[in-house]
Design a protein around this motif. Structure first.
Motif, mmCIF file in Angstrom:
data_model
loop_
_atom_site.group_PDB
_atom_site.id
_atom_site.type_symbol
_atom_site.label_atom_id
_atom_site.label_comp_id
_atom_site.label_asym_id
_atom_site.label_seq_id
_atom_site.Cartn_x
_atom_site.Cartn_y
_atom_site.Cartn_z
ATOM 1 N N LEU A 76 0.836 -1.199 0.000
ATOM 2 C CA LEU A 76 0.000 0.000 0.000
ATOM 3 C C LEU A 76 0.869 1.246 0.000
ATOM 4 O O LEU A 76 0.577 2.211 -0.716
ATOM 5 C CB LEU A 76 -0.933 -0.006 1.214
ATOM 6 C CG LEU A 76 -1.828 1.228 1.367
ATOM 7 C CD1 LEU A 76 -2.755 1.380 0.151
ATOM 8 C CD2 LEU A 76 -2.625 1.168 2.650
ATOM 9 N N GLU A 77 1.961 1.213 0.767
ATOM 10 C CA GLU A 77 2.859 2.364 0.824
ATOM 11 C C GLU A 77 3.481 2.635 -0.548
ATOM 12 O O GLU A 77 3.580 3.778 -0.983
ATOM 13 C CB GLU A 77 3.969 2.134 1.858
ATOM 14 C CG GLU A 77 3.491 2.049 3.291
ATOM 15 C CD GLU A 77 2.975 0.656 3.666
ATOM 16 O OE1 GLU A 77 3.108 -0.298 2.859
ATOM 17 O OE2 GLU A 77 2.418 0.531 4.778
ATOM 18 N N GLY A 78 3.892 1.572 -1.228
ATOM 19 C CA GLY A 78 4.464 1.715 -2.568
ATOM 20 C C GLY A 78 3.450 2.276 -3.549
ATOM 21 O O GLY A 78 3.769 3.149 -4.371
ATOM 22 N N PHE A 79 2.218 1.779 -3.465
ATOM 23 C CA PHE A 79 1.155 2.272 -4.336
ATOM 24 C C PHE A 79 0.902 3.759 -4.108
ATOM 25 O O PHE A 79 0.851 4.551 -5.051
ATOM 26 C CB PHE A 79 -0.127 1.464 -4.106
ATOM 27 C CG PHE A 79 -1.345 2.077 -4.730
ATOM 28 C CD1 PHE A 79 -1.513 2.069 -6.107
ATOM 29 C CD2 PHE A 79 -2.319 2.670 -3.947
ATOM 30 C CE1 PHE A 79 -2.637 2.646 -6.685
ATOM 31 C CE2 PHE A 79 -3.438 3.246 -4.514
ATOM 32 C CZ PHE A 79 -3.598 3.230 -5.886
ATOM 33 N N LEU A 80 0.752 4.150 -2.838
ATOM 34 C CA LEU A 80 0.474 5.549 -2.517
ATOM 35 C C LEU A 80 1.631 6.462 -2.922
ATOM 36 O O LEU A 80 1.409 7.565 -3.436
ATOM 37 C CB LEU A 80 0.167 5.696 -1.019
ATOM 38 C CG LEU A 80 -1.116 5.011 -0.540
ATOM 39 C CD1 LEU A 80 -1.245 5.104 0.970
ATOM 40 C CD2 LEU A 80 -2.338 5.593 -1.226
ATOM 41 N N THR A 81 2.852 5.986 -2.729
ATOM 42 C CA THR A 81 4.024 6.768 -3.131
ATOM 43 C C THR A 81 4.055 6.947 -4.642
ATOM 44 O O THR A 81 4.300 8.047 -5.147
ATOM 45 C CB THR A 81 5.322 6.070 -2.659
ATOM 46 O OG1 THR A 81 5.269 5.934 -1.239
ATOM 47 C CG2 THR A 81 6.549 6.864 -3.061
#
Length: 197
Positions: free
Chosen positions: A180-185
């Motif tokens: 999720l962090e990678g997606f949001l970034t």
């Protein structure tokens, strides 16, 4: 994802206004939303092909694999060909082309992975070469033939509809995998680049 929502949808809105002015018979009819219907058509076609590919059971796979592979590849050939044409109508600014290249480069990597997952060795043997050639042919076609701006809008609308489903299906992390962090970034970074352009 950022490219679709920040660049393509606003571009379709602008192209729809131009299309409505250029094609007079659209005035006052249901086809006043022609480019949005074209985008929906792209989504429907892509979804239909995806469903055909994903619903093959193991007993039927050998008998239909070849025809289904070529149908799947044929759609992606058209998809990449149109993207190749659209590249010729992008801004001539180097920064704009660089962002466009990054966005579609990542998108093509996801498509490549998805097609290889479904078709395995036959994709490696034929598909990747056919799809690489399709982008180049589209680019050459776009440099040789000049389309009216509203026709470019129709092509963009079709690609946008196809891309919406393709991005959601292939590029978003699933509930159980991905970061999720990678997606949001990635979305924040992509959105920032497209807003700055």
């Amino acid at each position: 994802m950022a490219y679709v929502f920040i660049h393509l949808w606003p571009q379709i809105a602008e192209s729809q206004q131009l299309f409505s002015k250029e094609v007079q018979w659209l005035q006052g009819s249901l086809l006043h939303h022609a480019l949005y219907l074209t985008a929906l058509g792209g989504l429907i076609i892509f979804f239909s092909i995806y469903r055909l590919v994903s619903h093959i059971d193991s007993e039927r796979k050998e008998s239909v694999e070849s025809g289904l592979f070529w149908a799947h590849l044929g759609f992606f050939f058209l998809y990449n060909f149109i993207i190749g044409i659209l590249v010729t109508y992008q801004s001539r600014w180097v920064s704009s082309m660089f962002v466009f290249f990054i966005a579609f480069g990542l998108h093509f990597i996801a498509n490549d992975w998805h097609l290889r997952l479904h078709h395995k060795y036959i994709y490696d043997k034929y598909g990747r070469f056919v799809l690489s050639i399709s982008i180049v042919l589209g680019y050459l076609f776009g440099t040789w033939i000049s389309f009216p701006e509203y026709i470019v809008g129709v092509l963009e609308a079709f690609i946008t509809g196809s891309m919406v489903l393709n991005v959601i299906k292939s590029e978003l992390p699933s509930e159980k995998s991905g970061s999720l962090e990678g997606f949001l970034t990635g979305v924040a970074g992509g959105a920032s680049l497209f807003i700055l352009l």
